[in-house]
Design a protein around this motif. Structure first.
Motif, mmCIF file in Angstrom:
data_model
loop_
_atom_site.group_PDB
_atom_site.id
_atom_site.type_symbol
_atom_site.label_atom_id
_atom_site.label_comp_id
_atom_site.label_asym_id
_atom_site.label_seq_id
_atom_site.Cartn_x
_atom_site.Cartn_y
_atom_site.Cartn_z
ATOM 1 N N THR A 61 144.342 13.939 -114.077
ATOM 2 C CA THR A 61 144.701 15.179 -114.764
ATOM 3 C C THR A 61 146.193 15.461 -114.613
ATOM 4 O O THR A 61 146.673 16.501 -115.027
ATOM 5 N N SER A 103 133.340 14.769 -121.095
ATOM 6 C CA SER A 103 133.373 15.177 -119.697
ATOM 7 C C SER A 103 132.550 14.239 -118.823
ATOM 8 O O SER A 103 132.889 14.015 -117.661
ATOM 9 N N ASP A 104 131.493 13.650 -119.379
ATOM 10 C CA ASP A 104 130.688 12.699 -118.612
ATOM 11 C C ASP A 104 131.499 11.452 -118.256
ATOM 12 O O ASP A 104 131.366 10.904 -117.159
ATOM 13 N N ALA A 107 133.936 12.435 -115.449
ATOM 14 C CA ALA A 107 133.221 12.550 -114.179
ATOM 15 C C ALA A 107 132.867 11.169 -113.627
ATOM 16 O O ALA A 107 132.977 10.934 -112.420
ATOM 17 N N TYR A 174 140.789 20.296 -117.924
ATOM 18 C CA TYR A 174 140.288 20.542 -116.572
ATOM 19 C C TYR A 174 140.895 21.854 -116.111
ATOM 20 O O TYR A 174 142.121 22.017 -116.103
ATOM 21 N N HIS A 175 140.029 22.816 -115.747
ATOM 22 C CA HIS A 175 140.493 24.151 -115.366
ATOM 23 C C HIS A 175 139.499 24.764 -114.402
ATOM 24 O O HIS A 175 138.289 24.684 -114.617
ATOM 25 N N GLN A 176 139.990 25.360 -113.322
ATOM 26 C CA GLN A 176 139.155 26.018 -112.325
ATOM 27 C C GLN A 176 138.064 25.087 -111.785
ATOM 28 O O GLN A 176 136.933 25.506 -111.555
ATOM 29 N N GLY A 177 138.401 23.780 -111.648
ATOM 30 C CA GLY A 177 137.456 22.822 -111.086
ATOM 31 C C GLY A 177 136.366 22.372 -112.039
ATOM 32 O O GLY A 177 135.411 21.734 -111.624
ATOM 33 N N ARG A 178 136.519 22.690 -113.333
ATOM 34 C CA ARG A 178 135.506 22.321 -114.317
ATOM 35 C C ARG A 178 136.165 21.758 -115.573
ATOM 36 O O ARG A 178 137.318 22.074 -115.877
ATOM 37 N N PHE A 179 135.411 20.938 -116.297
ATOM 38 C CA PHE A 179 135.873 20.430 -117.580
ATOM 39 C C PHE A 179 135.549 21.450 -118.658
ATOM 40 O O PHE A 179 134.543 22.165 -118.579
ATOM 41 N N GLY A 180 136.404 21.518 -119.666
ATOM 42 C CA GLY A 180 136.181 22.456 -120.760
ATOM 43 C C GLY A 180 136.873 22.003 -122.023
ATOM 44 O O GLY A 180 137.466 20.918 -122.085
#
Length: 187
Positions: A61, A103-104, A107, A174-180
Motif C-alpha cells: 500500500t 480485495s481477496d 488479502a 486500504y483505509h482504517q485497516g480495511r479494503f474499500g
C-alpha cells in the motif's frame, strides 16, 4: 545526519523541544503512529516477480510515482519479509494495480504460508516473465533502479519499462485497516 528541533540548552542538543514534548531522536509511539496513518487512504498493488522459475509476490500500500523523466515508481517492503529476498534477486518485477473488486487478491498476497499463485489466483506470465495478475486495472513492468534501507523497511525504486492500462475501473483502497472502494464526488 543529526536532526535537532528548535530549543535551548541540553534538550536542543538531544533533539528535544522541551516546550512541546517533541523528541526527534525517538519519534512518536508506534501505536499512535499506526493510528494516525490509518486515516490515510492508500491504493493497493501487488508486486510480482519470478526468481529461478518460481513466482513470488506481495501486497503493498506504499506504492507511488517518483519521477516522469525517467519514469520511476517506488514501494516499501518490510526488511523481515520472507518474500523480499526472492523479489530482490529477480531481474525485473511487475506492479499489478488492483481494481476495487480484488480485495481477496490483496488479502491472499498479504498472507503468510499460502501459495499465493494457486487457484483462485488468476495470472499469466508477462513479456519478461514476471507474473501478471488478471483483471487488474493496470500493469507496470519495472527494472530494478535503486534500493535503500529506511528504518525497518527497504525503499525499492523501479524504472518502468512497460505500462498497460486495462480499464478505468475503480481502484482498491486500504483505509482504517480495511479494503474499500472509491466513490467519486458528484460533478
Amino acid at each position: 545526519m543529526t536532526r535537532t528541533l528548535p530549543g535551548r540548552g541540553a534538550d536542543a542538543a538531544r533533539g528535544v523541544d522541551a516546550g512541546r514534548g517533541l523528541d526527534a531522536a525517538r519519534g512518536v509511539d508506534a501505536g499512535r503512529f499506526r493510528e494516525a496513518l490509518a486515516v490515510h487512504a492508500a491504493g493497493v498493488v501487488v508486486i510480482t516477480a519470478q526468481n529461478d522459475g518460481v513466482p513470488v509476490g506481495l501486497t503493498a500500500t506504499s506504492f507511488s510515482s517518483v519521477s516522469l523523466a525517467p519514469p520511476l515508481v517506488s514501494f516499501y517492503v518490510d526488511r523481515s519479509s520472507t518474500t523480499w529476498p526472492s523479489l530482490r534477486g529477480a531481474g525485473h518485477f511487475a506492479v499489478n494495480v488492483l481494481a476495487s473488486d480484488q480485495s481477496d487478491v490483496a488479502a491472499r498476497f498479504a498472507r503468510k504460508g499460502v501459495d499465493r499463485f494457486a487457484e483462485p489466483t488468476r495470472w499469466r506470465p508477462g513479456p519478461l516473465g514476471a507474473p501478471l495478475l488478471l483483471d487488474v486495472s493496470a500493469h507496470l513492468i519495472c527494472l530494478p533502479y535503486d534500493t535503500s534501507d529506511v528504518g525497518d523497511h527497504v525503499l525499492v525504486v523501479g524504472l518502468v519499462a512497460e505500462a498497460a492500462v486495462h480499464g478505468a475501473s475503480r481502484p482498491l483502497l486500504y483505509h482504517q485497516g480495511r479494503f474499500g472502494r472509491f466513490l467519486a464526488h458528484p460533478s
